[in-house]
Scaffold this active site. Sequence first.
Site, mmCIF file in Angstrom:
data_model
loop_
_atom_site.group_PDB
_atom_site.id
_atom_site.type_symbol
_atom_site.label_atom_id
_atom_site.label_comp_id
_atom_site.label_asym_id
_atom_site.label_seq_id
_atom_site.Cartn_x
_atom_site.Cartn_y
_atom_site.Cartn_z
ATOM 1 N N HIS A 282 0.874 -1.174 0.000
ATOM 2 C CA HIS A 282 0.000 0.000 0.000
ATOM 3 C C HIS A 282 0.910 1.222 0.000
ATOM 4 O O HIS A 282 2.098 1.110 0.297
ATOM 5 C CB HIS A 282 -0.817 -0.070 1.299
ATOM 6 C CG HIS A 282 -1.961 0.883 1.402
ATOM 7 N ND1 HIS A 282 -2.853 1.112 0.381
ATOM 8 C CD2 HIS A 282 -2.394 1.640 2.464
ATOM 9 C CE1 HIS A 282 -3.787 1.972 0.804
ATOM 10 N NE2 HIS A 282 -3.514 2.313 2.055
ATOM 11 N N ASN A 307 -4.167 7.992 5.399
ATOM 12 C CA ASN A 307 -4.539 6.867 4.548
ATOM 13 C C ASN A 307 -5.497 7.401 3.468
ATOM 14 O O ASN A 307 -5.803 8.592 3.443
ATOM 15 C CB ASN A 307 -5.214 5.784 5.414
ATOM 16 C CG ASN A 307 -5.197 4.426 4.739
ATOM 17 O OD1 ASN A 307 -4.824 4.295 3.564
ATOM 18 N ND2 ASN A 307 -5.613 3.403 5.464
#
Length: 358
Positions: A282, A307
Amino acid sequence: MPLFLLEGGRGESTCGTSGRWECEQNACLIEPDIIQAVNRGNYGWRATNYSELYGMTLNEGIRYRLGTQRPSRTVMNMNEIQTDNLPPYFNSAEKWPGKIHEPLDQGNCAASWAFSTAAVASDRISIQSMGHMTPRLSPQNLISCDTRNQGGCAGGRIDGAWWYLRRRGVVTEDCYPYQPPQQTPAEVGRCMMQSRSVGRGKRQATQRCPNTQNYHNDIYQSTPPYRLSSNEKEIMKEIMDNGPVQAIMEVHEDFFVYKTGIYKHTDASFTKPPQYRKHGTHSVRITGWGEERNVDGTSRKYWIAANSWGKNWGENGYFRIARGENECEIETFVIGVWGRISMEDMHNHHHHHHRRHI
């Protein structure tokens, strides 16, 4: 939208719909006993159930919610730049108010490669133009148009995203808004924004904004990105001097249920069969750091990171993660970049600005 349509009827996503036995072969993304184990244990962070992730399998979470590929060996060998009086706490949003952009939500589109790149570039351009330009750059522009060796919502590379931002440039989110995929996560939508060279490396849009209400199709570009060393002090100094950085991390099964605290990957699922222990790559934006005192006088150091799972996830879209111990490899590959900004740009944008308020 029921997520179990995504699996093409193979019935993988029966998580939460018809009893627990369905998940014997497929670990669920939301496992109540993992949440309980984290919250009972002394791990330093708390877990929660997210309704938007409920019903997905762990495989689907890793497939649809991440989306950054590990850099190739040549990129991993990019040179690291070779620090002092750093404060114990620092948050970009406090040093540069109004210039650090809120976390977006990538939905079930594995395009963190585009979201983290657009977010870091947006912050850096805002900081470097001293607030004359505060664009929120468009991840969709990258997802749909940066298609050379990139997989759109099926994952991509940050070096490709930075190449595109440098060579072609992108418009703002408002001009080219994000459209999360409806059924197949593979659909990215055709590219609706091209640019052409107008000399001196600068580019200009050749199309109108896909959002017809917006006429500001300015193209924003960056310089080539640079890699920092994995030394936490150097990463800290870079953030404090120049703004947020981009980092790649390994996301494990327990990260999806993070709610608050200083995240460390736990052993909450070590007793379970192997299909419950999975991870994927990620990318995120690190915006600051701090430390928390324990009762016994020791302290836990953390990074503050944004995020791209919306503001409902974690601490208002952000999370804190252990700093200085390469937790989940977050310090392994960290990138900074400069916006490409000239005095002339700043002047022009200043005028734009006045025209809009008349």
